[in-house]
Design an enzyme around this catalytic site. Sequence first.
Site, PDB file in Angstrom:
ATOM      1  N   GLY A  40      15.496 -45.166 133.015  1.00 18.99           N
ATOM      2  CA  GLY A  40      16.899 -45.100 132.597  1.00 18.99           C
ATOM      3  C   GLY A  40      16.997 -45.262 131.093  1.00 18.99           C
ATOM      4  O   GLY A  40      17.917 -45.892 130.567  1.00 18.99           O
ATOM      5  N   ILE A  89      16.314 -39.610 134.551  1.00 19.41           N
ATOM      6  CA  ILE A  89      16.475 -38.478 135.468  1.00 19.41           C
ATOM      7  C   ILE A  89      16.915 -37.230 134.708  1.00 19.41           C
ATOM      8  O   ILE A  89      16.839 -36.114 135.197  1.00 19.41           O
ATOM      9  CB  ILE A  89      17.456 -38.839 136.606  1.00 19.41           C
ATOM     10  CG1 ILE A  89      17.353 -37.834 137.739  1.00 19.41           C
ATOM     11  CG2 ILE A  89      18.888 -38.983 136.096  1.00 19.41           C
ATOM     12  CD1 ILE A  89      17.544 -38.437 139.091  1.00 19.41           C
ATOM     13  N   TYR A 129      29.124 -52.032 143.227  1.00 16.57           N
ATOM     14  CA  TYR A 129      28.163 -52.371 142.172  1.00 16.57           C
ATOM     15  C   TYR A 129      27.818 -53.860 142.217  1.00 16.57           C
ATOM     16  O   TYR A 129      26.643 -54.243 142.172  1.00 16.57           O
ATOM     17  CB  TYR A 129      28.803 -51.994 140.834  1.00 16.57           C
ATOM     18  CG  TYR A 129      28.058 -52.389 139.588  1.00 16.57           C
ATOM     19  CD1 TYR A 129      26.822 -51.838 139.282  1.00 16.57           C
ATOM     20  CD2 TYR A 129      28.630 -53.285 138.673  1.00 16.57           C
ATOM     21  CE1 TYR A 129      26.165 -52.180 138.100  1.00 16.57           C
ATOM     22  CE2 TYR A 129      27.983 -53.626 137.496  1.00 16.57           C
ATOM     23  CZ  TYR A 129      26.748 -53.076 137.215  1.00 16.57           C
ATOM     24  OH  TYR A 129      26.104 -53.406 136.050  1.00 16.57           O
TER      25      TYR A 129
HETATM   26  C1  AKB Z   1      30.469 -52.422 134.088  1.00 18.17           C
HETATM   27  O1  AKB Z   1      31.558 -52.517 133.515  1.00 18.17           O
HETATM   28  O2  AKB Z   1      30.318 -51.963 135.218  1.00 18.17           O
HETATM   29  C2  AKB Z   1      29.245 -52.953 133.380  1.00 18.17           C
HETATM   30  C3  AKB Z   1      28.936 -54.373 133.744  1.00 18.17           C
HETATM   31  C4  AKB Z   1      29.833 -55.456 133.319  1.00 18.17           C
HETATM   32  O3  AKB Z   1      27.955 -54.626 134.383  1.00 18.17           O
HETATM   33  N1  AKB Z   1      29.418 -52.843 131.969  1.00 18.17           N
END
Ligand code: AKB
Length: 313
Positions: A9, A36, A143
């Site tokens: 990355g 990638i 995430y």
């Molecule tokens: C995001 O905003 O998703 C990233 C983080 C805070 O991990 N910058």
Amino acid sequence: MKKYILIIGACGQIGTELTYALRDTYGSENVIASDIREGNEDLMGSGPFEILDATDYDALEEIIAYYQINEVYLMAAMLSATAEKFPMRAWNLNMNSLFNVLNLGKEKKVEKIFWPSSIAVFGLNTPKSDTPQSTIMEPSTVYGISKQSGERWCEYYHHKFGVDVRSVRYPGLISWKTMPGGGTTDYAVEIYHKALSEKKYSCFLKADTSLPMMFMDDAIRATLQIMYADAEKVRIRSSYNLAAMSFTPIEIAESIKKHIPDFEISFMPDFRQAIADSWPSSIDDSSAQKDWKWESEFDLEKTTEVMLKNLGV
Ligand code: AKB
């Protein structure tokens, strides 16, 4: 023993600057950048570069063997805002790439691994200000869930298989060399570009949304510091809280106005507001300070000065 480093990355916001920093220290030929997709000419021309899909274990293993890599930085990930749009793609990328490098560590094919976590591991029930190292973590984003799971797996592979994996929870990162992509904290980079090009910016977060942030030079320094700390000093093998500053969109706008007095900010919160609302407003990073002597150098005013100076024509 000679050090050969792989950055996965390498074309992203952090990966680019990490590649430059590691090449400066260890020599261009010893630091292999991979991604990638192709990156900017500067990065690709400054040393070896490989196209690599981090979820492809065989391809990764081949590159590790070919270059005799002993240290890996896994910077490939789908960030918070994009991950909400593509949950399964985000989960597959964020988790499978981590398992690939952890398994290479378990098989003793690499000696040391860096994997970034994020303030996104925290959630609505976490104490919002001065968020402690160990606290309630109930992330509400795809995430955040992937980062929290990743932390648990890093700790597990360290204790169970002796994998030397190290990690920090990055706050929002501000930099001028490469744009961020797909994050909730991206506004804090976009705002400088728009202030210079249009003297106005429409922010996707509310005026008073305070988030932890950090200038890229601090983030790179922290990354190298934890990677080169003595192993016994890195007590926490999930991920360390890391802090530098916290500010709101109105505060960053005020700091820009000191240099560009007619700059104007307006607010049009979108789906990213809910993500920001679930994250801490400030972070207690005393464990990192104590264990491997972490100390930030950039506050908001210094960050604004450097950003405008480097982005200004
Ligand atoms: C995001 O905003 O998703 C990233 C983080 C805070 O991990 N910058």
